[in-house]
Write an enzyme that holds these catalytic residues in place. Structure first.
Site, PDB file in Angstrom:
ATOM      1  N   GLY A   7     -50.290 -35.387  18.658  1.00 45.71           N
ATOM      2  CA  GLY A   7     -49.439 -35.487  19.838  1.00 45.71           C
ATOM      3  C   GLY A   7     -48.359 -36.521  19.609  1.00 45.71           C
ATOM      4  N   LYS A 206     -53.319 -51.407  34.386  1.00 44.30           N
ATOM      5  CA  LYS A 206     -52.300 -50.361  34.327  1.00 44.30           C
ATOM      6  C   LYS A 206     -52.614 -49.238  35.316  1.00 44.30           C
ATOM      7  CE  LYS A 206     -49.425 -47.671  31.242  1.00 44.30           C
ATOM      8  NZ  LYS A 206     -49.161 -47.165  29.895  1.00 44.30           N
TER       9      LYS A 206
END
Length: 333
Positions: A7, A206
């Site tokens: 990816g 996050k």
């Protein structure tokens, strides 16, 4: 080291370029126009200051098995894309291969190697059939938190928006030779790569913002600054974050900054579109399961209510379904 980036988009490609230029044998797994462009011209990275770097990786392919056996596998795709390729990964691993997971949100391995009542509990929102856990031995996994922002501006060309830090962590908080070797490789390539003894708290910091700002932006088409400056949406984000913080603390997570400071940090990013808003605009699937549904699942596990998160998830889930139905209609037309 032999490093395969599965990816190699905005983040994976950024890593791949700089790791290749620092001397590692890098293989990039790509698809479509990106694949053809990199095959022909290499992959270009435009850094924050405008400097251009060009790398020609050792291999560029769309077939994971063609990569050959690797020392490190970096999973650079989004969380909802991992299950589709997980079963192909064992073919490129030797007995000491490590897998660095770079997905946003709560990871499938969250409760693995986490002592306590829920140790080993699967996260069905991100690994509903258990195929990821079956394919990637948990002892191979190194967790990470991705801080840079970058984008693919055209096939084979990535532009860094800001940031160069990738925090790494063993799932049990350990300090091992293999994680030090990977961190050193990142540092030599020009990245900051601190090793965290508590990677889950780093992940939560996050997630805390992603679970609120991403779906709100997807629904409203507003930037981070817009959401934070408009009192009703600022409070909506804060309400979602308070629910999430209660869950995290029930799991033993230490939130190292205050909620207001976390919101202020998002506001300081300015007129930035979240990744989920960009996905809406491009008609791509949304990262709802990893960013939002996973937190709802942890709420059920810890018996902490998530009414605000549930409501925003319902609305954004309907938006995601509508987008995909529209896309399917266009294909049939």
């Amino acid at each position: 080291m032999r490093i395969c980036v599965v990816g190699a988009g905005a983040i994976g490609g950024m890593l791949g370029v700089k790791l290749a230029l620092s001397g590692h044998e890098v293989t990039l797994i790509l698809r479509g126009a990106n694949l053809e462009a990199v095959r022909q011209n290499g992959m270009k990275l435009i850094e924050e200051g405008g400097k251009e770097l060009l790398a020609r990786p050792a291999r560029v392919t769309s077939v994971i098995a063609e990569a050959g056996v690797q020392d490190v596998v970096i999973l650079g795709m989004k969380a909802h894309q991992v299950a589709a390729i997980a079963a192909e990964l064992p073919a490129i691993m030797h007995e000491r291969t490590r897998v660095v997971t770079m997905q946003n949100g709560i990871p499938w391995w969250y409760f693995h190697k986490l002592p306590g009542a829920w140790e080993g509990t699967p996260i069905r929102a991100v690994d509903p059939d258990g195929v990821i856990a079956q394919s990637i031995a948990v002892d191979r996994v190194i967790g990470s938190v991705v801080y840079p922002a970058s984008e693919v501006i055209q096939p084979g060309i990535i532009k860094v928006i800001e940031g160069n830090r990738f925090t790494l962590g063993e799932l049990d908080g350990g300090d091992t030779p293999s994680i030090r070797e990977i961190a050193d490789a990142f540092k030599t390539a020009g990245f900051k790569a601190p090793i965290s003894r508590d990677i889950r708290s780093e992940i939560w910091l996050k997630v805390w913002g992603n679970l609120s700002f991403n779906p709100i932006s997807a629904l409203t088409h507003a930037t981070l600054e817009d959401i934070c400056l408009y009192a009703p949406t600022r409070e909506l984000a804060a309400a979602m974050m308070r629910e999430a913080q209660t869950i995290g603390e029930a799991l033993g997570v230490q939130f190292k900054v205050s909620l207001e400071k976390r919101i202020a940090g998002a506001q300081a990013v300015g007129q930035h579109k979240t990744s989920m808003l960009q996905d809406v605009e491009q008609g791509r699937p949304l990262e709802l399961q990893a960013l939002v549904a996973s937190v709802m699942e942890l709420g059920r596990i810890t018996q902490k209510p998530t009414p605000t998160i549930d409501a925003v998830y319902a609305l954004t889930s309907l938006l995601a379904n509508t987008l995909q139905q529209h896309k399917a209609t266009l294909r049939l037309a």
